[in-house]
Enzyme design. Sequence first.
Site, mmCIF file in Angstrom:
data_model
loop_
_atom_site.group_PDB
_atom_site.id
_atom_site.type_symbol
_atom_site.label_atom_id
_atom_site.label_comp_id
_atom_site.label_asym_id
_atom_site.label_seq_id
_atom_site.Cartn_x
_atom_site.Cartn_y
_atom_site.Cartn_z
ATOM 1 N N LEU A 284 35.475 -6.991 36.746
ATOM 2 C CA LEU A 284 34.966 -6.777 35.398
ATOM 3 C C LEU A 284 35.160 -5.342 34.940
ATOM 4 C CD1 LEU A 284 31.605 -8.737 35.743
ATOM 5 C CD2 LEU A 284 33.578 -9.458 34.382
ATOM 6 N N SER B 26 22.566 -8.993 35.100
ATOM 7 C CA SER B 26 22.792 -10.390 35.472
ATOM 8 C C SER B 26 21.711 -11.267 34.878
ATOM 9 C CB SER B 26 22.779 -10.529 36.996
ATOM 10 O OG SER B 26 22.737 -11.886 37.387
ATOM 11 N N TYR C 295 18.992 -8.945 45.123
ATOM 12 C CA TYR C 295 19.868 -8.870 43.959
ATOM 13 C C TYR C 295 19.119 -9.144 42.656
ATOM 14 C CZ TYR C 295 23.778 -9.646 40.793
ATOM 15 O OH TYR C 295 24.639 -9.574 39.727
ATOM 16 N N THR D 23 34.453 -13.428 39.993
ATOM 17 C CA THR D 23 34.796 -12.093 40.488
ATOM 18 C C THR D 23 34.728 -12.090 42.012
ATOM 19 O OG1 THR D 23 32.504 -11.275 40.499
ATOM 20 C CG2 THR D 23 33.744 -11.050 38.436
ATOM 21 N N ASP D 24 35.173 -10.982 42.597
ATOM 22 C CA ASP D 24 35.070 -10.833 44.050
ATOM 23 C C ASP D 24 33.624 -10.940 44.516
ATOM 24 O OD1 ASP D 24 37.768 -10.482 44.219
ATOM 25 O OD2 ASP D 24 37.715 -8.343 44.694
ATOM 26 N N ASN E 60 31.211 -12.786 43.604
ATOM 27 C CA ASN E 60 30.702 -14.145 43.788
ATOM 28 C C ASN E 60 31.732 -15.068 44.432
ATOM 29 O OD1 ASN E 60 32.404 -15.150 41.600
ATOM 30 N ND2 ASN E 60 30.916 -14.259 40.183
ATOM 31 N N ASP F 248 31.002 7.618 43.525
ATOM 32 C CA ASP F 248 30.100 6.798 44.321
ATOM 33 C C ASP F 248 28.727 6.928 43.677
ATOM 34 O OD1 ASP F 248 28.383 5.638 46.122
ATOM 35 O OD2 ASP F 248 29.104 6.738 47.869
#
Length: 247
Positions: free
Chosen positions: A18, A143, A166, A205-206, A208, A63
């Site tokens: 994304l 989310s 999460y 996406t990676d 999920n 980071d």
Amino acid sequence: MTNSERTSVLVTGANKGLGLETARRLGALGWTVFLGSRDEERGRVAAGKLAAEGVAVVPVPLDVTSDASVDSAVLLVQAHTDRLDVLVNNAGAPGNVVAPADAGADELHAVYDTNVYGPVRVTRAFLPLLRAADHPRVVMVTSAGGSFAVVTDPSQPVSQMHELAYCSSKAALNMITVRYAQALPGITFNAVTPGEVANHTFAATDMNGHRGQLTVTEGTDPIVRLATLPPGAPSGIFVDRLGRIGW
């Protein structure tokens, strides 16, 4: 310095998924893109791909869990521009989906460090550059799993995803977004989920395992919409691809 006529944007976690697609789409509008990436080499590679498409892009080693890294990123961006028009806090961590009965503080802390403390760390550090812009916007990529309205709806798949780290981290980020919006009216702060709550869909996406039903481009539709809001647009709202959703 970058061309002062260009709109500038920093996207965190932008070397793939994304974040990269958001950077590509905003760059295609003629914006200067500061491409944040925790992995410096992956960031350079991603920036190279965008540059080959004609995007004005600057790779930024970043980071979000490190104060030193964020401070260095500010200096790098300042070397190119005297303002930042848009900040997209996209970098995120999924955690290990540990059952609530088994989750300890360490599990939560690791996820919160990226999903909660990261956006706070980056936003605070870049506030001077944001305040220097005529119409600054901050987009928090969160989310639907951070929405109480969604998680307490038995028809929503995420209501059956029994974990603590999460979803609670994204709920915290949602509250942080609202509090920023209330306290800093000169900057537009909004939250976005890259899916369609009403249709129980999310972007592949990676993070999920590419299980989502929406493409990465579709997933970035609401991110791009918030990043390009005009002056006077609402601040402190939560949206998905279809429009506003409940907190």
